[in-house]
Design a protein around this motif. Sequence first.
Motif, short mmCIF file in Angstrom:
data_model
loop_
_atom_site.label_atom_id
_atom_site.label_comp_id
_atom_site.label_asym_id
_atom_site.label_seq_id
_atom_site.Cartn_x
_atom_site.Cartn_y
_atom_site.Cartn_z
N UNK A 1 0.82 -1.22 0.00
CA UNK A 1 0.00 0.00 0.00
C UNK A 1 0.85 1.27 0.00
N UNK A 2 0.44 2.26 -0.79
CA UNK A 2 1.16 3.53 -0.84
C UNK A 2 0.21 4.70 -1.02
N UNK A 3 0.75 5.89 -0.93
CA UNK A 3 -0.08 7.10 -1.06
C UNK A 3 0.79 8.29 -1.43
N UNK A 4 0.15 9.31 -1.96
CA UNK A 4 0.85 10.57 -2.22
C UNK A 4 -0.13 11.73 -2.10
N UNK A 5 0.42 12.90 -1.93
CA UNK A 5 -0.38 14.12 -1.80
C UNK A 5 0.05 15.07 -2.91
N UNK A 6 -0.94 15.58 -3.65
CA UNK A 6 -0.68 16.48 -4.77
C UNK A 6 -1.24 17.86 -4.47
N UNK A 7 -0.67 18.88 -5.10
CA UNK A 7 -1.25 20.22 -5.04
C UNK A 7 -2.43 20.28 -6.00
N UNK A 8 -3.56 20.78 -5.53
CA UNK A 8 -4.70 20.94 -6.43
C UNK A 8 -4.39 21.92 -7.56
N UNK A 9 -3.56 22.90 -7.27
CA UNK A 9 -3.32 23.97 -8.24
C UNK A 9 -2.68 23.46 -9.52
N UNK A 10 -1.69 22.57 -9.40
CA UNK A 10 -0.98 22.11 -10.59
C UNK A 10 -0.77 20.59 -10.64
N UNK B 1 6.77 0.15 12.12
CA UNK B 1 5.72 0.34 13.13
C UNK B 1 4.40 -0.06 12.49
N UNK B 2 3.59 -0.90 13.13
CA UNK B 2 2.38 -1.40 12.49
C UNK B 2 1.37 -0.34 12.06
N UNK B 3 1.46 0.87 12.60
CA UNK B 3 0.53 1.92 12.21
C UNK B 3 0.99 2.72 10.99
N UNK B 4 2.19 2.42 10.50
CA UNK B 4 2.70 3.18 9.34
C UNK B 4 2.19 2.57 8.03
N UNK B 5 0.88 2.65 7.88
CA UNK B 5 0.28 2.30 6.59
C UNK B 5 0.70 3.34 5.56
N UNK B 6 0.45 3.07 4.30
CA UNK B 6 0.92 3.99 3.27
C UNK B 6 0.41 5.40 3.45
N UNK B 7 -0.88 5.53 3.77
CA UNK B 7 -1.48 6.85 3.94
C UNK B 7 -0.90 7.57 5.16
N UNK B 8 -0.76 6.84 6.26
CA UNK B 8 -0.20 7.45 7.48
C UNK B 8 1.26 7.84 7.25
N UNK B 9 1.99 7.02 6.53
CA UNK B 9 3.39 7.36 6.20
C UNK B 9 3.46 8.66 5.40
N UNK B 10 2.53 8.80 4.44
CA UNK B 10 2.51 10.02 3.63
C UNK B 10 2.18 11.24 4.48
N UNK B 11 1.20 11.10 5.36
CA UNK B 11 0.83 12.22 6.22
C UNK B 11 1.97 12.60 7.16
N UNK B 12 2.68 11.60 7.68
CA UNK B 12 3.82 11.88 8.55
C UNK B 12 4.92 12.61 7.79
N UNK B 13 5.23 12.14 6.58
CA UNK B 13 6.27 12.79 5.79
C UNK B 13 5.89 14.21 5.39
N UNK B 14 4.59 14.42 5.15
CA UNK B 14 4.14 15.76 4.77
C UNK B 14 4.39 16.77 5.88
N UNK B 15 4.34 16.34 7.12
CA UNK B 15 4.57 17.26 8.24
C UNK B 15 5.99 17.84 8.23
N UNK B 16 6.89 17.18 7.53
CA UNK B 16 8.28 17.65 7.46
C UNK B 16 8.51 18.63 6.31
N UNK B 17 7.46 18.85 5.49
CA UNK B 17 7.59 19.74 4.33
C UNK B 17 7.31 21.17 4.76
N UNK B 18 8.27 22.02 4.58
CA UNK B 18 8.09 23.44 4.91
C UNK B 18 7.09 24.08 3.94
N UNK B 19 6.28 24.98 4.45
CA UNK B 19 5.32 25.71 3.62
C UNK B 19 4.39 24.79 2.84
N UNK B 20 4.02 23.68 3.47
CA UNK B 20 3.10 22.75 2.81
C UNK B 20 1.73 23.43 2.65
#
Length: 212
Positions: A49-58, A72-91
């Motif tokens: 399982x995997x996931x990604x987050x896109x900008x609606x604008x482009x 960690x058993x809770x690191x499903x693809x979607x949760x992993x993506x949400x966790x990584x997104x928190x590290x993105x500046x100006x998300x």
Amino acid sequence: QSRDPPREAMYCSKATTHDAAFLSSVIGSIEKSVVPLTAAAVKEGNKVFGACVLKKADLSVIVAETNREMEWPLLHGEVSALRSLQKVADRPAPGECVFVATHEPCSLCLSAITWSGYDNFYYLFTYQDTKDAFSIPHDLKILAEVFKCENGAYCRSNAFWTAYSIGDLVAALPDDQDKADLQARIRALALAYDDMSKTYQASKADNNIPLS
């Protein structure tokens, strides 16, 4: 100072046109950004399982991730993506994003998407695909046993978000909108995920994932 968006911005939404160009970008985000991560991760014992987050604008990819349950058993693809997104500046605010999941999100990930403020998500493979094609029945079983939600029949359009099947959106396209090409790309992805699933299934007896 917190980089989190103001609460009112979290729930703003832009209308999305589900035309061939949009769907090509969504499918492309899985092909180019998620599949390579998952291909590597299944060799370490993680699920497909995997996931990604896109900008609606482009429709550019902000972050892509994959299942990391060996960590960690809770690191499903979607949760992993949400966790990584928190590290993105100006998300961007969640309302300015498109959330893409390779597989219809389980109850854990439905909650994570909801609590994170997204007004949409798109998925390629259904719960039935996950059970039958990928031999992972837990999504449907948890919904039925814990929530008394039979056959994965949760409300796909509600006060928080609307869920979209990528396959259904492609099938609804007029024939003159690259429909055949998009369907061929989905079939190719199904083959790629079948190969990755075989890698996972061959090794899962040796991993320590509670619900493997």
